[in-house]
Design an enzyme around this catalytic site. Sequence first.
Site, PDB file in Angstrom:
ATOM      1  N   ARG A 131     -94.857 -23.918  -7.396  1.00  0.00           N
ATOM      2  CA  ARG A 131     -93.976 -22.857  -7.731  1.00  0.00           C
ATOM      3  C   ARG A 131     -94.438 -21.601  -8.701  1.00  0.00           C
ATOM      4  O   ARG A 131     -95.283 -21.909  -9.385  1.00  0.00           O
ATOM      5  CB  ARG A 131     -92.634 -23.587  -8.474  1.00  0.00           C
ATOM      6  CG  ARG A 131     -92.040 -24.389  -7.380  1.00  0.00           C
ATOM      7  CD  ARG A 131     -90.915 -25.274  -8.058  1.00  0.00           C
ATOM      8  NE  ARG A 131     -89.845 -24.527  -8.644  1.00  0.00           N
ATOM      9  CZ  ARG A 131     -88.763 -25.327  -9.202  1.00  0.00           C
ATOM     10  NH1 ARG A 131     -88.830 -26.611  -9.348  1.00  0.00           N
ATOM     11  NH2 ARG A 131     -88.020 -24.567  -9.665  1.00  0.00           N
ATOM     12  N   GLN A 178     -84.874 -20.811 -17.971  1.00  0.00           N
ATOM     13  CA  GLN A 178     -86.193 -21.721 -18.253  1.00  0.00           C
ATOM     14  C   GLN A 178     -87.177 -20.484 -18.974  1.00  0.00           C
ATOM     15  O   GLN A 178     -87.764 -20.798 -19.976  1.00  0.00           O
ATOM     16  CB  GLN A 178     -86.784 -22.145 -17.063  1.00  0.00           C
ATOM     17  CG  GLN A 178     -85.888 -23.192 -16.294  1.00  0.00           C
ATOM     18  CD  GLN A 178     -86.579 -23.691 -14.891  1.00  0.00           C
ATOM     19  OE1 GLN A 178     -87.564 -23.380 -14.447  1.00  0.00           O
ATOM     20  NE2 GLN A 178     -86.115 -24.809 -14.577  1.00  0.00           N
ATOM     21  N   ASP A 325     -77.959 -24.300  -9.130  1.00  0.00           N
ATOM     22  CA  ASP A 325     -78.489 -25.552  -8.633  1.00  0.00           C
ATOM     23  C   ASP A 325     -77.164 -26.151  -7.723  1.00  0.00           C
ATOM     24  O   ASP A 325     -77.574 -27.288  -6.970  1.00  0.00           O
ATOM     25  CB  ASP A 325     -78.441 -26.452  -9.690  1.00  0.00           C
ATOM     26  CG  ASP A 325     -79.933 -26.089 -10.678  1.00  0.00           C
ATOM     27  OD1 ASP A 325     -80.732 -25.521  -9.885  1.00  0.00           O
ATOM     28  OD2 ASP A 325     -79.860 -26.319 -11.887  1.00  0.00           O
ATOM     29  N   ARG A 398     -81.873 -32.310  -4.761  1.00  0.00           N
ATOM     30  CA  ARG A 398     -80.214 -31.720  -4.531  1.00  0.00           C
ATOM     31  C   ARG A 398     -80.010 -31.639  -3.000  1.00  0.00           C
ATOM     32  O   ARG A 398     -78.747 -31.873  -2.988  1.00  0.00           O
ATOM     33  CB  ARG A 398     -80.215 -30.114  -5.373  1.00  0.00           C
ATOM     34  CG  ARG A 398     -80.588 -30.197  -6.702  1.00  0.00           C
ATOM     35  CD  ARG A 398     -79.427 -29.444  -7.599  1.00  0.00           C
ATOM     36  NE  ARG A 398     -79.982 -29.673  -8.712  1.00  0.00           N
ATOM     37  CZ  ARG A 398     -79.634 -30.493  -9.817  1.00  0.00           C
ATOM     38  NH1 ARG A 398     -78.606 -31.117  -9.644  1.00  0.00           N
ATOM     39  NH2 ARG A 398     -79.959 -30.577 -11.208  1.00  0.00           N
TER      40      ARG A 398
END
Length: 438
Positions: A131, A178, A325, A398
């Site tokens: 990421r 974040q 999310d 998820r």
Amino acid sequence: MMIQAQATITIAESRSLQGEITPPGDKSISHRAAILNSIASGRATISNFAPGGDCLATISCLRALGVPIRRTGPGGRPTVSIHGNGADGLREATDVLDARDSATAMRLLWGLLAGRPFLTIITGDASLRSRPMDRLIDPLRLMGADISGRAGDSRAPLVIKGRPLTGVEFDLPVPSAQIKSALLLAGLFASGGTVLRQPSPSRDHTERLLKLMGAKLEDEANLVSLRPLSGHLSPASLRVPGDISSAAYFLVAGAVHDNARIVIRDCGVNPTRTGIIDVLRAMGARLEILNRRVEAGEPLADIVVESSDLKGVEIGGELIPRLVDELPVLAVAACYARGRTVIRNATELRVKESDRIATVSTELTRLGAVVEPLPDGMEIHGGRRLSGTEVSSHLDHRLAMSLGVAALIAKGKTTIKHATVARVSYPSFWQHMGQLSS
Ligand code: S3P
């Protein structure tokens, strides 16, 4: 209803969904409560701490940095006691820190450690190591941080050699809680103030907790300013509200199933997180919010959802950070809604635990949905019944849970490979689903 073989789960369509659940403690708030209390002066007790692997990774990293942390209580609802000794109580870890699957753990720890006078190396699992981290490295370097990785690569593992930092004024290129939180943690111990501007508001749990613990922080809409800490942070004992991102699976399941009434207790309803409620209501969901209250600066409530007749909507712009999310499970809702749903401005989905635009479109298509991936979202033509088949979570928690919701309503049986990855954020998810269905 469910047959479980190792990581694979088979789910048959359910006749009814009825009952009550209390979702696990909020993951975002738990990470922040653990980190900020680790640098406060004194003891704090955090109950209903998020039980998933992500927040446990934060706890292990903080312990490796010398913070005394005790975990007690039932595995599903742990209590965590932390004895903070100020930022000076942190010690160089003897080994590499492992944030596992958690980008929040990794990014917040970089912010925390960039100004501490020692060396830290943080890595993670294969998904986290792929990421993008440059979006955080760039502003941290502007503050004076010495942070580096392999030649030409700004992904983990990365090494930080802690050094004195200076506050910055910085415009965040993407609305990311974040990044904002990591820079605020770095700004606490920098010289001079830190001012952050976001393109649109993102979750504000760090700001709320910092204020509660005595930091000098002001925030309004898209702007946050923080003065460096003079003195110490006061410890904050709290009970973490239920995670609305976990509740989201049952909000959607209740709305799309034609024989459902689900009560969700003690759920966080911070307005920077309730985009899912706004969108489900705009789709026509029968959803009630009861018993609203505030605990430790965070709003929570009980939510009741019932079988609804949904219609397609457009989701984009400032809504995206408020439900980022929840987009995989909203895509499932869209499959059952009449007409077209379009999700735009959600390029961030491409750099989550999986490329969620690709993985959600592929797996829902396998179930018979009409989903077209777009560069920055998805277009979904709803209103046709899905059919059970074999699908995969792509090791993304998820996606596993969203496919679980789709399976409850799809015709026949659905087998989900790597379904137990749900434990990253919601270890009791499959058990809760079993309790509600018959
Ligand atoms: C989180 C912020 C979001 C979200 C993630 C948790 C947090 O990420 O997707 O699951 O706790 O700050 P970004 O801030 O990178 O969008």
